[in-house]
Design an enzyme around this catalytic site. Structure first.
Site, short mmCIF file in Angstrom:
data_model
loop_
_atom_site.label_atom_id
_atom_site.label_comp_id
_atom_site.label_asym_id
_atom_site.label_seq_id
_atom_site.Cartn_x
_atom_site.Cartn_y
_atom_site.Cartn_z
CG ASN A 108 -2.15 -0.87 0.98
OD1 ASN A 108 -2.30 -1.47 -0.07
ND2 ASN A 108 -3.02 -0.95 1.97
CG HIS A 159 -4.55 0.32 8.00
ND1 HIS A 159 -5.63 0.92 7.43
CD2 HIS A 159 -4.39 -0.86 7.34
CE1 HIS A 159 -6.12 0.15 6.46
NE2 HIS A 159 -5.38 -0.94 6.39
CG ASP A 196 -8.31 -7.83 -2.88
OD1 ASP A 196 -7.14 -7.53 -2.63
OD2 ASP A 196 -9.29 -7.18 -2.48
CD GLU A 237 -5.32 -1.83 -4.19
OE1 GLU A 237 -5.22 -3.05 -4.03
OE2 GLU A 237 -5.36 -1.02 -3.24
NE ARG A 280 -10.41 -3.87 5.29
CZ ARG A 280 -10.10 -2.59 5.09
NH1 ARG A 280 -11.04 -1.72 4.76
NH2 ARG A 280 -8.85 -2.16 5.22
CB SER A 300 3.20 -4.54 4.26
OG SER A 300 3.10 -4.15 2.90
C1 LIG Z 1 -6.23 -8.12 6.69
C2 LIG Z 1 -5.09 -7.16 6.51
C3 LIG Z 1 -4.89 -6.57 5.28
C4 LIG Z 1 -3.83 -5.71 5.08
N1 LIG Z 1 -3.65 -5.23 3.83
C5 LIG Z 1 -2.51 -4.58 3.52
C6 LIG Z 1 -2.19 -4.30 2.16
O1 LIG Z 1 -2.93 -4.63 1.23
N2 LIG Z 1 -1.01 -3.68 1.90
C7 LIG Z 1 -0.15 -3.31 2.89
O2 LIG Z 1 0.91 -2.77 2.58
N3 LIG Z 1 -0.44 -3.55 4.20
C8 LIG Z 1 -1.60 -4.18 4.53
N4 LIG Z 1 -1.88 -4.49 5.85
C9 LIG Z 1 -1.10 -3.84 6.93
C10 LIG Z 1 0.22 -4.51 7.30
O3 LIG Z 1 0.02 -5.87 7.45
C11 LIG Z 1 0.75 -3.89 8.60
O4 LIG Z 1 0.84 -2.51 8.40
C12 LIG Z 1 2.13 -4.39 9.01
O5 LIG Z 1 2.16 -5.79 9.05
C13 LIG Z 1 2.56 -3.82 10.37
O6 LIG Z 1 3.86 -4.27 10.66
P1 LIG Z 1 4.40 -4.49 12.15
O7 LIG Z 1 5.76 -5.07 12.03
O8 LIG Z 1 4.22 -3.26 12.94
O9 LIG Z 1 3.42 -5.59 12.80
P2 LIG Z 1 3.26 -7.12 12.45
O10 LIG Z 1 3.67 -7.39 11.05
O11 LIG Z 1 1.91 -7.51 12.86
O12 LIG Z 1 4.33 -7.86 13.38
C14 LIG Z 1 4.24 -7.92 14.78
C15 LIG Z 1 5.06 -9.11 15.28
O13 LIG Z 1 5.23 -9.05 16.70
C16 LIG Z 1 5.06 -10.34 17.27
N5 LIG Z 1 4.66 -10.14 18.66
C17 LIG Z 1 3.55 -9.52 19.12
N6 LIG Z 1 3.55 -9.49 20.46
C18 LIG Z 1 4.68 -10.10 20.89
C19 LIG Z 1 5.23 -10.37 22.16
N7 LIG Z 1 4.62 -9.99 23.28
N8 LIG Z 1 6.41 -11.03 22.22
C20 LIG Z 1 7.04 -11.43 21.08
N9 LIG Z 1 6.56 -11.18 19.84
C21 LIG Z 1 5.39 -10.53 19.75
C22 LIG Z 1 4.02 -10.98 16.38
O14 LIG Z 1 4.04 -12.37 16.48
C23 LIG Z 1 4.42 -10.46 14.99
O15 LIG Z 1 5.36 -11.29 14.37
C24 LIG Z 1 -2.96 -5.37 6.13
C25 LIG Z 1 -3.15 -5.95 7.38
C26 LIG Z 1 -4.21 -6.84 7.57
C27 LIG Z 1 -4.40 -7.50 8.89
#
Ligand SMILES: Cc1cc2nc3c(=O)[nH]c(=O)nc-3n(C[C@H](O)[C@H](O)[C@H](O)COP(=O)(O)OP(=O)(O)OC[C@H]3O[C@@H](n4cnc5c(N)ncnc54)[C@H](O)[C@@H]3O)c2cc1C
Ligand code: SF4
Ligand code: SF4
Lengths: 148, 618
Positions: free
Chosen positions: B57, B368, B331, B121, B241, B423
């Site tokens: 995104n 997000h 999708d 997109e 959604r 992401s």
């Molecule tokens: C349904 C859905 C659709 C999406 N669509 C898109 C899209 O189309 N395009 C896009 O770019 N983004 C999309 N996103 C958003 C994207 O997934 C997130 O922005 C991104 O993953 C956030 O990254 P993060 O590393 O902060 O968290 P995450 O990737 O969620 O990683 C967090 C990590 O921390 C670990 N963790 C949590 N708590 C603990 C703990 N206490 N101890 C040890 N480990 C822990 C978890 O296991 C996980 O591995 C979507 C998300 C969802 C759910």
């Protein structure tokens, strides 16, 4: 109940236990076969289904909003790098889709330590920048003076 | 029980998008240091991308002159109704393309258009075949980190006697081993929070939420308890959604150009534009900016639902054909398989009939279309002019993405005021934080954190107490889970979700609240915290995992209530309405709300910080 395991097919290898992000696929102590210990914490992410070589894990759609009878099965081939989906509607309609999952071989990523290291200085470039941006240099913003 | 101590140079908590980016970047800049990544799940399939994604995104496309970081800052600021840190958002935008180019090189299939450019997109999004997105990114992390600990749940951060970060503790969710990670630099990248509000789905289906069940608010819980300054926790949000399955709408709206209407075929936003303009235009004219801010679109749908002209439909039947059908289904199959199962189970033919859209229960997250998280220092070249003696009111204190606690860095959902990373941007922010953590290590490498050993013993006793409580009390009752002396995690979670839904603007109260309701929520949360301390029980290590997830969710929820009480306006009416202050107030409240929790006295300090507009608004 989201995912469940067919008793006749599970060999107890543990691959599904190892992958579930929700930590809800555990072994049943008596049968030593896998099962979903907490269906209401299942996201239907299908990861347990994708890893099971014996196709022992399946999904029965959430009881509170999915009527019975439909199914989705999947085969993920990480040598050919394709995933095949097979959808069957409650009324018998079928849909099939195949998608690529990766363009390179698994394990082929070059580690960061194999790249020549830049000197960590005061500039804001991250690893392999600016080259990997495919522009001449990292964009910079003229910071305006703010009168407080 | 086994005791393990792991000495690290850089500890990364959470191996999702941000954590994997951090591992890669830390190794690039520091070839010999010990980089340790710990995750409560298996990083091959962990976090919000565990299932896969169908789009990236955030991609500027600077190489093809498609967008500039300045344009991105303007877009994001409009979407968040005027409150973002320009420095943080600009910083992600200028680096994000290099992350996406790495993904491409590593083998993530990115769709191309007829010019060989990435297939758009929308203006900022590109299409991918992303079933294996997380597995590919995890491979890069595994080639970077010195050690990876899967299935270790981090419960608390550890500080030294000088209030600097010193590491973290947790336990192996399978064998229960106690872990002490000692580290001078720690990056928190533990994702966002689902299940703090009562989900719309019920009973067996309760695991089907938009953000995954495993998004346990740990990033917030850990940071709050450690005393890091938090920002914008009130801006928790809900997403529109596909009803029940939570299927994504982006590709349908942006690429396939499907329209959304009420039951009568009318455009909800057009119907309510005048009214929305009156209360929510602010000084920047939010009702008229293009694209319309997400939350204002959600508001207009809610107004139609309330007026009884629901459901809101996505008109798939007008855009889906045999030729593009595959794109629509992919999708869902890439990132929300349940939605495909809803269609199959309910015999919905998307080429013949529309599907319902519904705003979800609220979530807390920072990557997000919202911005919950820790208050962090920005990059030197953008932020260093905006200093204040207090870090919590400053934009800069030396190290990019360092929280207000020395040595403690944040990225992804954990980093606040830095929305729309998604992401690719979360991975990028992980890289930014890690480079900065390496710099911190170079500057502070000779210091040795002093950890009080009796403090560790105390935390450890506290960590396993729910299991001891269970073993002590289990024979008191014949069977089952009803006991006057024990509270199981699901019982505590149900209480939290009910009070958040009813008093803190959940879907059950039409996303509306006021001061009286928020104060009631605070009172109930205080009791829930007391009950957690005195009654939480766990039969095994899996339940112990759930118990500590509950604790992180409770702290996240409390911070949300404290922030919502403090902000006396309605800024994001589609996310929540303060009925006692039902309009936007740009002259009083276009400011950040920041807070700090003192775990000893269990009290909150709350204050505002000005929004500084670095990018000239077009
Ligand atoms: C349904 C859905 C659709 C999406 N669509 C898109 C899209 O189309 N395009 C896009 O770019 N983004 C999309 N996103 C958003 C994207 O997934 C997130 O922005 C991104 O993953 C956030 O990254 P993060 O590393 O902060 O968290 P995450 O990737 O969620 O990683 C967090 C990590 O921390 C670990 N963790 C949590 N708590 C603990 C703990 N206490 N101890 C040890 N480990 C822990 C978890 O296991 C996980 O591995 C979507 C998300 C969802 C759910
Ligand atoms: S992966 Fe399949 S065969 Fe192996 S334990 Fe799981 S269900 Fe049984
Ligand atoms: S579908 Fe996902 S969450 Fe559900 S049991 Fe399988 S791996 Fe776990």
């Amino acid at each position: 109940m989201p995912t469940f395991v067919y008793a006749s097919k599970c060999s107890g290898c543990g691959d599904c236990v190892d992958i579930c992000p929700s930590d809800i696929i555990h072994f049943d102590r008596k049968s030593r076969k896998a099962y979903n210990i907490e269906p209401d914490a299942c996201w239907e992410c299908f990861n347990c289904i994708k890893v099971c070589a014996r196709q022992a894990v399946d999904v029965r759609g959430y009881a509170d909003f999915v009527p019975m009878g439909a199914s989705i099965s999947v085969t993920r081939d990480d040598r050919k790098n394709v995933i095949d989906w097979n959808i069957m509607y409650r009324n018998g309609t079928r849909k099939k889709f195949s998608f690529q999952i990766r363009t390179t071989e698994w394990g082929s990523i070059k580690p960061p330590s194999e790249y020549p290291q830049a000197k960590i200085g005061e500039d804001e470039n991250l690893s392999l920048e600016p080259e990997k941006l495919y522009v001449d240099s990292l964009p910079r913003l003229k910071v305006r003076k703010i009168e407080e | 029980m086994k005791n393990k101590t792991v000495d690290c140079d850089i500890l990364i908590i959470g191996g999702g998008m941000a954590g994997c980016g951090a591992a890669w970047e830390a190794r690039y800049w520091s070839r010999n240091s010990k980089i340790v990544l710990v995750d409560k799940a298996n990083i091959d399939r962990s976090g919000a991308v565990a299932m896969g994604l169908s789009a990236i995104n955030t991609y500027m496309g600077m190489r093809w002159g498609e967008n500039t970081p300045e344009d991105f800052v303007n877009y994001v600021k409009n979407d968040l109704m005027g409150i973002i840190r320009d420095d943080l958002v600009y910083d992600v935008a200028r680096h994000v393309d290099s992350s996406v180019h790495l993904f491409d090189e590593w083998g993530l299939p990115i769709m191309k258009d007829k010019n060989g450019h990435y297939l758009r997109e929308g203006k900022w999004q590109i299409m991918i075949h992303g079933e294996s997105y997380k597995a590919i990114i995890a491979e890069a992390a595994k080639k970077s980190a010195s050690e990876i600990y899967n299935r270790v749940m981090i419960t608390h951060l550890i500080k030294d006697t000088n209030n600097k970060i010193a590491g973290a503790v947790g336990f192996d969710v399978r064998d229960g081993a106690f872990y002490l990670f000692k580290s001078k630099a720690v990056i928190v990248s533990a994702g966002g929070a689902s299940q703090i509000y009562r989900p719309r789905s019920s009973r067996e289906g309760a695991g089907r939420t938009w953000y995954p069940h495993w998004a346990s608010g740990s990033a917030y819980g850990l940071l709050i308890e450690a005393g890091a300054t938090m920002t914008m926790m009130e801006a928790r949000f809900s997403v529109p959604r596909y009803k029940d399955g939570y299927g994504p709408v982006g590709a349908w709206q942006l690429l396939l150009k499907a329209k959304q209407t009420n039951a009568l075929g009318q455009d909800s936003f057009e119907l309510h534009k005048e009214e929305i303009r009156r209360s929510f235009n602010g000084k920047m004219g939010y009702a008229d900016v293009v694209p319309t801010p997400t939350n204002l679109r959600v508001l207009s749908s809610l107004m139609e639902l309330k007026a009884g002209r629901g459901p809101i439909y996505m008109h798939t039947e007008n855009v889906l054909t045999k030729e593009n059908e595959e794109l629509g289904w992919e999708d869902f199959l890439d990132m929300t398989i349940s939605q495909a199962l809803v269609w199959a189970g309910q015999n919905v033919d998307p080429m013949k009939e529309p599907s319902e859209i519904l705003p979800s229960e609220p979530y807390a997250m920072g990557s997000h279309a919202t911005e919950n998280g820790a208050w962090a220092s920005g990059p030197a070249d953008l932020s260093s002019s905006f200093k204040n003696e207090e870090r919590g009111k400053s934009y800069f204190w030396g190290y990019n993405r360092m929280s207000t606690i020395d040595g403690l860095f944040v990225a992804g959902d954990a980093c606040g005021a830095s929305p729309h990373k998604f992401s690719s941007g979360s991975f990028t922010e992980g890289r930014i934080a890690a480079k900065s953590a390496v710099k911190y290590l170079i500057d502070h490498g000779s210091e040795h954190p002093q950890i009080e050993s009796n403090m560790i013993e105390q935390v450890k006793d506290n960590l396993y107490e729910p299991m001891e409580r269970y073993n002590k009390n289990k024979h008191e009752i014949t069977a089952g889970k009803v006991s006057p002396d024990m509270m199981w995690y699901d019982q505590g979670l149900a209480r939290l979700q009910k009070l958040m839904d009813e008093y803190v603007a959940g879907w059950g109260s039409w996303y509306t609240t006021n001061e009286v309701m928020l104060n009631k929520a605070l009172k109930l949360i205080k009791m829930l915290k007391e009950d957690f301390v005195n009654y939480a029980a766990a039969e095994d290590y899996h339940q112990l995992l759930r118990v500590w997830e509950l604790w992180h969710r409770i702290l996240t929820a409390e911070s949300i209530v404290v922030h919502m009480l403090y902000r006396k306006e309605t800024r994001w009416p589609g996310y929540y309405i303060r009925s006692d202050f039902p309009a936007i107030d740009d002259s009083g409240w276009r400011v950040f709300v920041n807070s700090r929790y003192d775990s000893k006295t269990q009290s909150w300090e709350t204050f505002t910080v000005p929004v500084i507009d670095l990018v000239v608004r077009k």
